[in-house]
Enzyme design. Structure first.
Site, PDB file in Angstrom:
ATOM      1  N   TRP A 325       0.954  -1.214  -0.020  1.00  0.00           N
ATOM      2  CA  TRP A 325       0.000   0.097   0.015  1.00  0.00           C
ATOM      3  C   TRP A 325       0.950   1.221  -0.027  1.00  0.00           C
ATOM      4  O   TRP A 325       0.574   2.525  -0.614  1.00  0.00           O
ATOM      5  CB  TRP A 325      -1.056  -0.273   1.223  1.00  0.00           C
ATOM      6  CG  TRP A 325      -1.998   1.129   1.313  1.00  0.00           C
ATOM      7  CD1 TRP A 325      -2.983   1.448   0.833  1.00  0.00           C
ATOM      8  CD2 TRP A 325      -1.612   2.458   1.989  1.00  0.00           C
ATOM      9  NE1 TRP A 325      -3.653   2.656   1.380  1.00  0.00           N
ATOM     10  CE2 TRP A 325      -2.892   3.335   2.000  1.00  0.00           C
ATOM     11  CE3 TRP A 325      -0.248   2.908   2.765  1.00  0.00           C
ATOM     12  CZ2 TRP A 325      -2.705   4.636   2.379  1.00  0.00           C
ATOM     13  CZ3 TRP A 325      -0.339   4.287   3.071  1.00  0.00           C
ATOM     14  CH2 TRP A 325      -1.787   5.066   3.086  1.00  0.00           C
ATOM     15  N   HIS A 326       1.971   1.305   0.679  1.00  0.00           N
ATOM     16  CA  HIS A 326       2.807   2.373   0.612  1.00  0.00           C
ATOM     17  C   HIS A 326       3.573   2.663  -0.535  1.00  0.00           C
ATOM     18  O   HIS A 326       4.014   3.742  -1.049  1.00  0.00           O
ATOM     19  CB  HIS A 326       4.007   2.098   1.844  1.00  0.00           C
ATOM     20  CG  HIS A 326       3.285   2.390   3.147  1.00  0.00           C
ATOM     21  ND1 HIS A 326       2.461   1.467   4.046  1.00  0.00           N
ATOM     22  CD2 HIS A 326       3.331   3.464   4.024  1.00  0.00           C
ATOM     23  CE1 HIS A 326       2.216   2.182   5.169  1.00  0.00           C
ATOM     24  NE2 HIS A 326       2.611   3.232   5.086  1.00  0.00           N
ATOM     25  N   GLY A 327       3.694   1.699  -1.298  1.00  0.00           N
ATOM     26  CA  GLY A 327       4.712   1.833  -2.437  1.00  0.00           C
ATOM     27  C   GLY A 327       4.995   0.655  -3.459  1.00  0.00           C
ATOM     28  O   GLY A 327       5.030  -0.399  -2.786  1.00  0.00           O
ATOM     29  N   PHE A 476       2.379   8.408  -1.313  1.00  0.00           N
ATOM     30  CA  PHE A 476       1.560   7.356  -1.082  1.00  0.00           C
ATOM     31  C   PHE A 476       0.232   7.331  -1.749  1.00  0.00           C
ATOM     32  O   PHE A 476      -0.612   6.384  -1.720  1.00  0.00           O
ATOM     33  CB  PHE A 476       1.742   6.654   0.094  1.00  0.00           C
ATOM     34  CG  PHE A 476       3.175   6.517   0.692  1.00  0.00           C
ATOM     35  CD1 PHE A 476       3.902   5.886  -0.079  1.00  0.00           C
ATOM     36  CD2 PHE A 476       3.313   7.083   1.838  1.00  0.00           C
ATOM     37  CE1 PHE A 476       5.464   5.901   0.184  1.00  0.00           C
ATOM     38  CE2 PHE A 476       4.720   6.959   2.309  1.00  0.00           C
ATOM     39  CZ  PHE A 476       5.720   6.424   1.476  1.00  0.00           C
TER      40      PHE A 476
END
Length: 476
Positions: A325-327, A476
């Site tokens: 989800w962050h990257g 993000f």
């Protein structure tokens, strides 16, 4: 439009005056104003992003109404699937297409096959990870019959695009935020004052803590080959406080801004550096994201209902997804896995999520509490090396350099940073510890105007105004 920009300093008072003193007696007019203001706020980055968020809004609005009309379970699942595919599909295309394409090519290269593919040059829409999860919470909760869908398209659009928390959270549940758009709102001076103070506190953490730490962390991480182990450890500490000051500062500004319009957003940080276990830390850090994963991934997978091994599997799945989800990078996958493994001891023993309250009314934590807090901080900071470095090779090289235990290399060029920032970080920790049982530190200390004025003085004197720095989590 950045919270720490002159544009926002002009934008916010105009919207505030129109909202209360022009349309204050008309709820629908207030909601329309919030939609227009939110779309202006979001389109300030790139007007093309507006079509994407509008498309997502229309799809989920329609899915919600379809779920209400349809009673056949198979059809209801199909409608929910449409929402999931559209939202995750858009997120996957803009954020992960090139990542999975490159991984696919690399996988074939391991077997001696090589070929080239055309990568897409796409712009990642600001905040897409946040509002995607927010709209998904709406359709999933309607599907689960936890809430009734709304027929008011204006209110639903305002819920999806509400500008204070649009681009970096908190990730609001429809069950919490959406009903607030249907309640008559009246101006309360006390709420506005609280909102302003929370905005001031958020700006302090962003401009004084995060931006100054970023200056030093960037210098150390970008030139880590030239510095000693001790300096690299200092770089990790600065980056940890950079992320905390930046992201929790954004959340404070968002929550404070929402208060100006008489909305209550969810708390996103509860003094996470006073946590005495990893389980407690993740109940205090980015709370709205972790609770989202808990309710919509962890519990549906079985949660803790089928034994410790399956619970451990579910936790690892959640943290890997949290990393992605962050990257779109293997660094984030490893980061998620690492924190998942750090979480494992908490599965096999009882954790008190309010453990820092156990030491009150002590002015300082006990030695045991201090040791446990330090251990958690060290684990979090260690994992953030993968969060900060561009590649896995850089992350392992950085950690390898720390393991050399060199002390003097590069110290003449970097030692002063400790004297400039560390006392300020200690002051931040002390102030948060002193106010640890409050929602945020400016609520309780007295006298009221003196403490707020002192924070503003800190911002003016110590704020990093050299260049306009966007918030770290916007990527993000």
């Amino acid at each position: 439009m950045l919270f720490n920009s002159l544009d926002f300093a002009i934008f916010l008072p105009i919207v505030f005056i129109l909202y209360w003193f022009v349309f204050g007696k008309n709820l629908r007019a207030q909601n329309i104003l919030l939609v227009l203001a939110s779309y202006l706020f979001y389109g300030w980055w790139d007007w093309r992003f507006l079509f994407l968020i509008l498309f997502s809004t229309v799809v989920d609005y329609g899915v919600g109404l379809a779920l209400q009309r349809e009673q056949r379970q198979a059809r209801r699942k199909l409608f929910l699937l449409v929402s999931i595919v559209v939202n995750i599909g858009l997120l996957g295309f803009f954020k992960y297409y090139n990542f999975f394409l490159d991984s696919f090519v690399d996988a074939f290269s391991l077997f001696g096959s090589s070929f080239t593919v055309n990568r897409l040059h796409v712009i990642l829409p600001v905040g897409i990870s946040f509002y995607t999860f927010q709209t998904l919470s709406y359709t999933i909760d309607v599907y689960r019959r936890k809430m009734q869908p709304t027929r008011d398209f204006v209110a639903f659009t305002a819920f999806v695009s509400f500008f204070p928390q649009l681009v970096a959270g908190p990730i609001e549940r429809a069950t919490n935020l959406l009903p607030q758009f249907f309640k008559k709102r009246t101006f309360h001076r006390d709420q506005a004052v609280i909102g302003i103070k929370q905005i001031v506190w958020g700006l302090f953490k962003k401009l004084v803590i995060a931006d100054n730490c970023a200056q030093y962390a960037n210098e150390i991480f970008n030139n880590y080959e030239s510095y000693s182990s001790l300096t690299l450890v200092l770089g990790v500490v600065y980056f940890t406080f950079q992320v905390y000051g930046d992201f929790s500062g954004y959340s404070d500004i968002a929550i404070g801004t929402a208060r100006l319009f008489n909305f209550r957003l969810s708390v996103n940080f509860r003094y996470p550096f006073f946590s005495r276990s990893m389980a407690e830390f993740w109940r205090r850090w980015h709370i709205t994201l972790m609770s989202w994963f808990r309710d919509y991934v962890y519990i549906p997978l079985g949660g803790s209902r089928h034994g410790k091994l399956l619970q451990a599997r579910n936790v690892l799945i959640v943290f890997v997804l949290c990393g992605l989800w962050h990257g779109a990078s293997w660094n984030f996958v490893v980061w998620g896995l690492l924190y998942g493994f750090f979480f494992m001891p908490s599965i096999f023993r009882t954790v008190n999520i309010h453990s820092f309250k156990n030491v009150t009314p002590r002015s300082l934590p006990s030695l045991r509490a201090f040791f446990e807090m330090s251990l958690v901080f060290a684990g979090i900071a260690f994992g953030l090396v993968f969060f900060r470095t561009p590649t896995l090779a850089d992350a392992f090289a950085y950690l390898g350099k720390i393991a050399e235990f060199s002390v003097y290399q590069g110290m003449l060029g970097i030692y002063r940073y400790a004297f400039e920032m560390l006392p300020l970080l200690l002051l931040l920790l002390w102030w948060e510890w002193y106010n640890r049982n409050k929602e945020f530190p400016l609520f309780s200390a007295k006298p009221e105007y003196l403490r707020t004025g002192l924070v503003i003085l800190f911002i003016v004197c110590l704020g990093n105004f050299e260049e306009l720095k966007q918030f770290f989590y916007f990527k993000f």
